[in-house]
Design a protein around this motif. Structure first.
Motif, PDB file in Angstrom:
ATOM      1  N   ALA A  90    -109.506 -16.521-108.286  1.00  0.00           N
ATOM      2  CA  ALA A  90    -108.693 -16.590-108.563  1.00  0.00           C
ATOM      3  C   ALA A  90    -107.575 -17.000-107.337  1.00  0.00           C
ATOM      4  O   ALA A  90    -107.312 -18.542-107.137  1.00  0.00           O
ATOM      5  CB  ALA A  90    -107.759 -16.366-109.825  1.00  0.00           C
ATOM      6  N   GLU A  91    -108.135 -16.248-106.604  1.00  0.00           N
ATOM      7  CA  GLU A  91    -106.570 -15.961-105.554  1.00  0.00           C
ATOM      8  C   GLU A  91    -107.198 -17.074-104.888  1.00  0.00           C
ATOM      9  O   GLU A  91    -106.770 -17.276-104.198  1.00  0.00           O
ATOM     10  CB  GLU A  91    -105.563 -14.513-105.075  1.00  0.00           C
ATOM     11  CG  GLU A  91    -105.248 -14.074-104.227  1.00  0.00           C
ATOM     12  CD  GLU A  91    -104.906 -13.193-103.911  1.00  0.00           C
ATOM     13  OE1 GLU A  91    -104.167 -12.971-102.673  1.00  0.00           O
ATOM     14  OE2 GLU A  91    -105.464 -12.246-104.463  1.00  0.00           O
ATOM     15  N   SER A  92    -108.591 -16.542-104.156  1.00  0.00           N
ATOM     16  CA  SER A  92    -109.284 -16.976-103.451  1.00  0.00           C
ATOM     17  C   SER A  92    -109.120 -18.826-103.507  1.00  0.00           C
ATOM     18  O   SER A  92    -108.401 -19.232-102.084  1.00  0.00           O
ATOM     19  CB  SER A  92    -110.520 -16.885-102.676  1.00  0.00           C
ATOM     20  OG  SER A  92    -110.159 -15.085-102.486  1.00  0.00           O
ATOM     21  N   SER A  93    -108.932 -19.258-104.596  1.00  0.00           N
ATOM     22  CA  SER A  93    -109.328 -20.453-104.512  1.00  0.00           C
ATOM     23  C   SER A  93    -108.126 -21.110-104.478  1.00  0.00           C
ATOM     24  O   SER A  93    -107.979 -22.120-103.511  1.00  0.00           O
ATOM     25  CB  SER A  93    -110.256 -20.760-106.300  1.00  0.00           C
ATOM     26  OG  SER A  93    -109.901 -22.178-106.273  1.00  0.00           O
ATOM     27  N   LEU A  94    -106.895 -20.592-105.079  1.00  0.00           N
ATOM     28  CA  LEU A  94    -105.954 -21.155-105.457  1.00  0.00           C
ATOM     29  C   LEU A  94    -105.180 -20.971-103.449  1.00  0.00           C
ATOM     30  O   LEU A  94    -104.931 -22.128-103.174  1.00  0.00           O
ATOM     31  CB  LEU A  94    -104.842 -19.862-105.526  1.00  0.00           C
ATOM     32  CG  LEU A  94    -103.128 -20.268-105.470  1.00  0.00           C
ATOM     33  CD1 LEU A  94    -102.967 -21.528-105.900  1.00  0.00           C
ATOM     34  CD2 LEU A  94    -102.290 -19.572-107.039  1.00  0.00           C
ATOM     35  N   ILE A  95    -105.786 -20.328-102.524  1.00  0.00           N
ATOM     36  CA  ILE A  95    -105.133 -20.304-101.571  1.00  0.00           C
ATOM     37  C   ILE A  95    -106.330 -21.263-100.296  1.00  0.00           C
ATOM     38  O   ILE A  95    -105.295 -21.965 -99.355  1.00  0.00           O
ATOM     39  CB  ILE A  95    -105.068 -18.972-100.749  1.00  0.00           C
ATOM     40  CG1 ILE A  95    -104.427 -18.098-101.036  1.00  0.00           C
ATOM     41  CG2 ILE A  95    -105.648 -19.184 -99.001  1.00  0.00           C
ATOM     42  CD1 ILE A  95    -104.895 -16.382-100.805  1.00  0.00           C
ATOM     43  N   GLU A  96    -107.240 -21.564-100.890  1.00  0.00           N
ATOM     44  CA  GLU A  96    -107.865 -22.818-100.493  1.00  0.00           C
ATOM     45  C   GLU A  96    -107.244 -23.850-100.508  1.00  0.00           C
ATOM     46  O   GLU A  96    -107.620 -24.846-100.170  1.00  0.00           O
ATOM     47  CB  GLU A  96    -109.587 -22.723-100.670  1.00  0.00           C
ATOM     48  CG  GLU A  96    -110.470 -23.793-100.832  1.00  0.00           C
ATOM     49  CD  GLU A  96    -112.032 -23.254-100.596  1.00  0.00           C
ATOM     50  OE1 GLU A  96    -112.358 -24.654-101.472  1.00  0.00           O
ATOM     51  OE2 GLU A  96    -112.320 -21.796-101.009  1.00  0.00           O
ATOM     52  N   ASP A  97    -107.132 -23.842-102.221  1.00  0.00           N
ATOM     53  CA  ASP A  97    -106.573 -25.075-102.317  1.00  0.00           C
ATOM     54  C   ASP A  97    -105.679 -25.359-101.572  1.00  0.00           C
ATOM     55  O   ASP A  97    -105.094 -26.935-101.154  1.00  0.00           O
ATOM     56  CB  ASP A  97    -105.881 -25.455-104.106  1.00  0.00           C
ATOM     57  CG  ASP A  97    -107.522 -25.174-104.377  1.00  0.00           C
ATOM     58  OD1 ASP A  97    -108.035 -25.893-104.264  1.00  0.00           O
ATOM     59  OD2 ASP A  97    -106.747 -25.307-106.188  1.00  0.00           O
ATOM     60  N   MET A  98    -104.623 -24.838-101.736  1.00  0.00           N
ATOM     61  CA  MET A  98    -102.876 -24.570-100.422  1.00  0.00           C
ATOM     62  C   MET A  98    -103.411 -25.099 -99.099  1.00  0.00           C
ATOM     63  O   MET A  98    -102.488 -26.027 -98.668  1.00  0.00           O
ATOM     64  CB  MET A  98    -102.207 -23.885-100.706  1.00  0.00           C
ATOM     65  CG  MET A  98    -101.766 -23.365-102.300  1.00  0.00           C
ATOM     66  SD  MET A  98    -100.886 -21.868-102.210  1.00  0.00           S
ATOM     67  CE  MET A  98     -99.014 -21.847-101.487  1.00  0.00           C
ATOM     68  N   ASN A  99    -104.444 -24.815 -98.637  1.00  0.00           N
ATOM     69  CA  ASN A  99    -104.736 -24.924 -97.741  1.00  0.00           C
ATOM     70  C   ASN A  99    -105.174 -26.527 -97.131  1.00  0.00           C
ATOM     71  O   ASN A  99    -104.845 -26.663 -96.502  1.00  0.00           O
ATOM     72  CB  ASN A  99    -105.933 -23.794 -96.992  1.00  0.00           C
ATOM     73  CG  ASN A  99    -105.765 -23.016 -96.920  1.00  0.00           C
ATOM     74  OD1 ASN A  99    -104.157 -21.964 -96.437  1.00  0.00           O
ATOM     75  ND2 ASN A  99    -105.756 -21.773 -96.291  1.00  0.00           N
ATOM     76  N   LYS A 100    -106.235 -26.540 -98.055  1.00  0.00           N
ATOM     77  CA  LYS A 100    -106.200 -28.488 -98.038  1.00  0.00           C
ATOM     78  C   LYS A 100    -105.199 -29.451 -98.210  1.00  0.00           C
ATOM     79  O   LYS A 100    -105.619 -30.244 -97.885  1.00  0.00           O
ATOM     80  CB  LYS A 100    -107.237 -28.479 -99.489  1.00  0.00           C
ATOM     81  CG  LYS A 100    -108.822 -27.726 -99.343  1.00  0.00           C
ATOM     82  CD  LYS A 100    -109.846 -28.587-100.807  1.00  0.00           C
ATOM     83  CE  LYS A 100    -111.373 -27.074-100.069  1.00  0.00           C
ATOM     84  NZ  LYS A 100    -111.917 -27.503-101.113  1.00  0.00           N
ATOM     85  N   ALA A 101    -104.439 -29.217 -98.989  1.00  0.00           N
ATOM     86  CA  ALA A 101    -103.204 -29.698 -99.499  1.00  0.00           C
ATOM     87  C   ALA A 101    -102.379 -29.931 -98.410  1.00  0.00           C
ATOM     88  O   ALA A 101    -102.038 -30.604 -97.914  1.00  0.00           O
ATOM     89  CB  ALA A 101    -102.348 -29.421-100.931  1.00  0.00           C
ATOM     90  N   ASP A 102    -101.890 -28.616 -97.636  1.00  0.00           N
ATOM     91  CA  ASP A 102    -100.814 -28.865 -96.664  1.00  0.00           C
ATOM     92  C   ASP A 102    -100.212 -26.947 -95.985  1.00  0.00           C
ATOM     93  O   ASP A 102     -99.759 -26.516 -96.513  1.00  0.00           O
ATOM     94  CB  ASP A 102     -99.781 -29.130 -97.569  1.00  0.00           C
ATOM     95  CG  ASP A 102     -98.840 -29.400 -95.944  1.00  0.00           C
ATOM     96  OD1 ASP A 102     -99.066 -29.897 -94.957  1.00  0.00           O
ATOM     97  OD2 ASP A 102     -97.796 -30.319 -96.655  1.00  0.00           O
ATOM     98  N   PRO A 103    -101.782 -26.889 -95.058  1.00  0.00           N
ATOM     99  CA  PRO A 103    -101.517 -25.681 -94.540  1.00  0.00           C
ATOM    100  C   PRO A 103    -100.469 -24.999 -94.317  1.00  0.00           C
ATOM    101  O   PRO A 103     -99.659 -25.891 -94.124  1.00  0.00           O
ATOM    102  CB  PRO A 103    -102.698 -25.476 -93.526  1.00  0.00           C
ATOM    103  CG  PRO A 103    -103.554 -27.099 -93.606  1.00  0.00           C
ATOM    104  CD  PRO A 103    -102.697 -27.660 -94.411  1.00  0.00           C
ATOM    105  N   GLY A 104    -100.197 -23.472 -94.601  1.00  0.00           N
ATOM    106  CA  GLY A 104     -99.175 -23.150 -94.000  1.00  0.00           C
ATOM    107  C   GLY A 104     -97.312 -23.202 -94.115  1.00  0.00           C
ATOM    108  O   GLY A 104     -96.405 -23.142 -93.824  1.00  0.00           O
ATOM    109  N   SER A 105     -97.240 -24.603 -95.549  1.00  0.00           N
ATOM    110  CA  SER A 105     -96.096 -25.091 -95.939  1.00  0.00           C
ATOM    111  C   SER A 105     -95.794 -24.369 -97.196  1.00  0.00           C
ATOM    112  O   SER A 105     -96.341 -23.224 -97.057  1.00  0.00           O
ATOM    113  CB  SER A 105     -96.678 -26.811 -96.829  1.00  0.00           C
ATOM    114  OG  SER A 105     -95.420 -27.179 -96.783  1.00  0.00           O
ATOM    115  N   ARG A 106     -94.846 -24.758 -97.436  1.00  0.00           N
ATOM    116  CA  ARG A 106     -93.794 -23.787 -97.802  1.00  0.00           C
ATOM    117  C   ARG A 106     -94.430 -24.586 -99.599  1.00  0.00           C
ATOM    118  O   ARG A 106     -94.188 -25.912 -99.835  1.00  0.00           O
ATOM    119  CB  ARG A 106     -92.587 -24.490 -98.398  1.00  0.00           C
ATOM    120  CG  ARG A 106     -91.590 -23.559 -99.656  1.00  0.00           C
ATOM    121  CD  ARG A 106     -90.219 -23.635 -98.897  1.00  0.00           C
ATOM    122  NE  ARG A 106     -88.904 -22.439-100.181  1.00  0.00           N
ATOM    123  CZ  ARG A 106     -88.860 -24.186-101.734  1.00  0.00           C
ATOM    124  NH1 ARG A 106     -89.437 -25.017-101.637  1.00  0.00           N
ATOM    125  NH2 ARG A 106     -88.239 -23.361-102.267  1.00  0.00           N
TER     126      ARG A 106
END
Length: 184
Positions: A90-106
Motif C-alpha cells: 500500500a505504501e509503495s503503491s501510494l508513492i508510485e501514484d504520487m510520483n506518476k501524478a506530480d513527482p516531489g510535489s506537495r
C-alpha cells in the motif's frame, strides 16, 4: 547536604505516568486527512524514513493480538503475515501514484466517508476469511491532489479505528481479508 543533592538529582529520573498516545485523530474524514499530513510532508521533502514513519501511523498496533481477537487462531496467523505485505504494498503503491501524478510535489488529501464496508461482518461472496466477531470497517474515497500542477488521483480504502487513529486494512471495495483468494 549531600542527601538533598542526591534527591534533587534522582527526582527527574523517577518514572512518569504512562504518556497517552502522542497524537489522536478524530474519527471522521478530517481526522483521516490530518493523519496523512506527516506522510505527505515527508514525501514533499523526499524523506524516505519520514514517509515510512508517516505511513506507519496507519499500521495496526499489536496486529497479532488484534487479528487473534477477531479471527480463528489459524486464520489470524495467516492474516498477520499477509497484513505486513499489504501495508508494504500500500505504501509503495501510494508513492508510485504520487510520483506518476506530480513527482516531489506537495500533495493534499481529501477523505470522503463512504460508510461501513461489508467486510466487517463476513467475507465478500463467501471468499476470504470470516471474522469471529463483528469488525467496524470504515470505507473512504481518498483524493490526492498536487499543489503545483493540480494533478489528482483517487481510490477507495478501508480502515478500522483503533487507539485514536485510522488503521489501513485494504484498498478497493472490502478489507484485504474478505477479498476473493485472500491468503487461502
Amino acid at each position: 547536604m549531600i542527601c538533598v543533592l542526591l534527591l534533587l538529582l534522582a527526582a527527574p529520573l523517577q518514572p512518569a505516568a504512562a504518556a497517552p498516545n502522542p497524537e489522536t485523530y478524530k474519527q471522521n474524514g478530517q481526522g483521516l486527512e490530518k493523519q496523512f499530513e506527516p506522510f505527505l510532508k515527508a514525501y514533499q521533502r523526499g524523506d524516505d524514513k519520514g514517509m515510512d514513519e508517516g505511513f506507519a501511523l496507519f499500521r495496526l498496533p499489536k496486529s497479532k493480538e488484534w487479528f487473534g481477537d477477531r479471527f480463528s487462531a489459524e486464520d489470524a496467523a495467516t492474516l498477520v503475515a499477509t497484513y505486513d505485505r499489504e501495508m508494504s504494498e500500500a505504501e509503495s503503491s501510494l508513492i508510485e501514484d504520487m510520483n506518476k501524478a506530480d513527482p516531489g510535489s506537495r500533495f493534499r488529501v481529501r477523505c470522503e466517508a463512504r460508510g461501513e464496508s461489508p467486510a466487517g461482518q463476513e467475507s465478500a461472496g463467501g471468499y476470504g476469511f470470516k471474522p469471529v466477531k463483528r469488525i467496524a470497517v470504515e470505507q473512504f474515497r481518498l483524493e490526492f491532489r498536487s499543489g503545483s500542477h493540480d494533478q489528482k488521483f483517487s481510490f477507495i480504502a478501508n480502515f478500522v479505528y483503533v487507539d485514536g487513529a485510522y488503521r489501513f486494512v485494504g484498498g478497493g471495495g472490502v478489507a484485504f481479508w474478505a477479498k476473493p483468494g485472500a491468503g487461502r
